[in-house]
Design a protein around this motif. Structure first.
Motif: not given
Length: 336
Positions: A196-202, A262, A323, A328
Motif C-alpha cells: 500500500d503506497p499510503a502505508e509507505h507514505h505514513r 516518490t 497523520t 503504524r
C-alpha cells in the motif's frame, strides 16, 4: 618529562537500559570525571587520571564511588575493571563478577595478561584463535613472546602488529569525551510485506518525525538524508539527498524524505522495511537558517518546540502528528 600514568575504568552495567536512562548515567559519570565515553548498550568508560587530585582518592576508591552512585540512584549493579589503558580495563571488567572490581596496576599488567587465553584478547576472534591454536599458541603470553615476523606470516602484517602490541598490554587509545553521534538512523520493519503506497507514505512520515525529535533533543541538525527501501525478495534501493540547508525540523525532513520515496516510483512494490538515516550532522548553533516571511513556518516551529517539551515531561508517546494518530503497522527502532 615523565608521562603521567593513566587510570582507566570500564564499568559493565547489569541492567536493561532505556536510551534515556543510559543518557542519565553518562551525565552522572561526568560528575566524577569529564572524560567519559559511552560504550553502548551496557557499558561506560572513565578516564580518572585528571580527577584523582580533585577527589584526593585512590583510583580504586573512585571506581567504588561510581558503582555506589549507580546502585543508590538507579538500583543498577555493575562490575568494573581498572587499568592503565582501555583494553586492559575492558578485560579486567570481563573478569569481574557483578559488584566486584578487578584492578590491574601497570607494573602487574604483563604478568596478569600472560596466562590468559587468546580469546580473551580483544581483536582475536574464534577464527584467528583456531589458526593460532594449530601452531601451538594458546595464551596471550605466547603471542607476546613470538617474533613479530613469525606472527606476520601467520596473520598478515596489520593484524599481527595490532595483536603483538595488545599482547604486551599496549593500547594508546584515549577515552573520548561525550560527542554527538556521527549519524542517526530510524527504521521500520512491517509485520507483513506492504504493498500500500499510503502505508509507505505514513511510515516515512513517522521515521522523519523520529529523526527530527532526536536531532532536536541532541542539539544537532542534518545536512543529508538517506532513504533505504528493502523488498520482499531481500533486494533494496537506496537514495540520498543533500538538503538545501541543514535542519532539525521534522516537516522539512519529511518533505525531503517523501521526495525520495516518490522518486522511487514504487507503485505496488512489496516493501519489507524502510530505513531513514540522517548524517552530515552539525551542532544546531553552528547552522545557518534562511529567514522566512511565512508566519506559518514560525508557528510550526513553535508548535514543534511545545510538542518536544510535552514529550520530555510526559513521555515519547504524549504527542504525535495527526497523520500518525492510528499507529503504524510494524516495528520501529532507532540507532546511532
Amino acid at each position: 618529562m615523565a608521562t603521567r600514568q593513566r587510570h582507566i575504568a570500564h564499568l559493565h552495567l547489569h541492567a536493561a537500559l532505556t536510551e534515556d536512562v543510559y543518557a542519565d548515567i553518562l551525565e552522572l559519570m561526568t560528575g566524577i570525571t569529564p572524560h567519559v565515553q559511552a560504550v553502548p548498550p551496557h557499558a561506560v568508560q572513565l578516564d580518572l587520571t585528571s580527577a584523582l587530585r580533585y577527589f584526593q582518592q585512590s583510583p580504586y576508591d573512585m571506581v567504588q564511588m561510581a558503582m555506589l552512585r549507580l546502585k543508590a540512584l538507579y538500583g543498577i549493579e555493575s562490575s568494573a575493571g581498572l587499568a592503565g589503558n582501555r583494553m586492559l580495563a575492558v578485560m579486567a571488567a570481563d573478569a569481574s563478577a557483578p559488584g566486584d572490581t578487578t584492578w590491574v596496576p601497570a607494573e602487574q599488567a604483563a604478568a596478569w595478561l600472560r596466562p590468559r587465553p587468546l580469546i580473551a584478547l580483544p581483536g582475536i576472534g574464534r577464527v584467528t584463535a583456531t589458526t593460532l591454536h594449530r601452531y601451538g599458541l594458546h595464551t596471550i603470553g605466547q603471542i607476546a613472546d613470538l617474533p613479530p615476523a613469525t606472527l606476520q606470516r601467520l596473520l598478515g602484517v596489520g593484524q599481527a602488529r595490532l595483536l603483538s602490541e595488545r599482547a604486551r598490554g599496549h593500547d594508546p587509545r584515549p577515552v573520548a569525551p561525550l560527542e554527538p553521534a556521527a549519524q542517526l538512523t530510524a527504521d521500520l520493519v512491517f509485520d507483513r510485506d506492504c504493498l500500500d503506497p499510503a502505508e509507505h507514505h505514513r511510515a516515512v512520515l513517522g521515521l522523519a518525525e523520529q529523526i527530527g525529535i532526536r536531532l532536536r533533543g541532541e542539539g544537532q541538525v542534518t545536512g543529508r538524508i538517506t532513504l533505504t527501501v528493502r523488498y520482499a525478495d531481500r533486494s533494496s534501493t537506496t537514495r540520498t539527498r543533500r538538503l538545501a540547508e541543514a535542519t532539525d525540523h521534522s516537516p522539512a525532513l519529511a518533505t525531503a524524505a517523501l521526495g525520495l520515496l516518490t522518486g522511487l516510483g514504487l507503485q505496488r512494490a512489496r516493501v519489507r522495511a524502510l530505513a531513514f538515516r540522517a548524517d552530515a550532522l552539525l551542532p544546531a548553533g553552528a547552522a545557518h537558517r534562511q529567514l522566512s516571511l511565512d508566519p506559518g513556518d514560525d508557528r510550526a516551529r513553535a508548535a514543534e518546540a511545545a510538542a518536544d517539551k510535552a514529550r520530555r515531561r510526559f513521555g515519547s508517546g504524549a504527542v504525535h502528528p495527526a497523520t500518525l494518530a492510528d499507529g503504524r503497522r510494524g516495528q520501529a527502532s532507532a540507532t546511532r
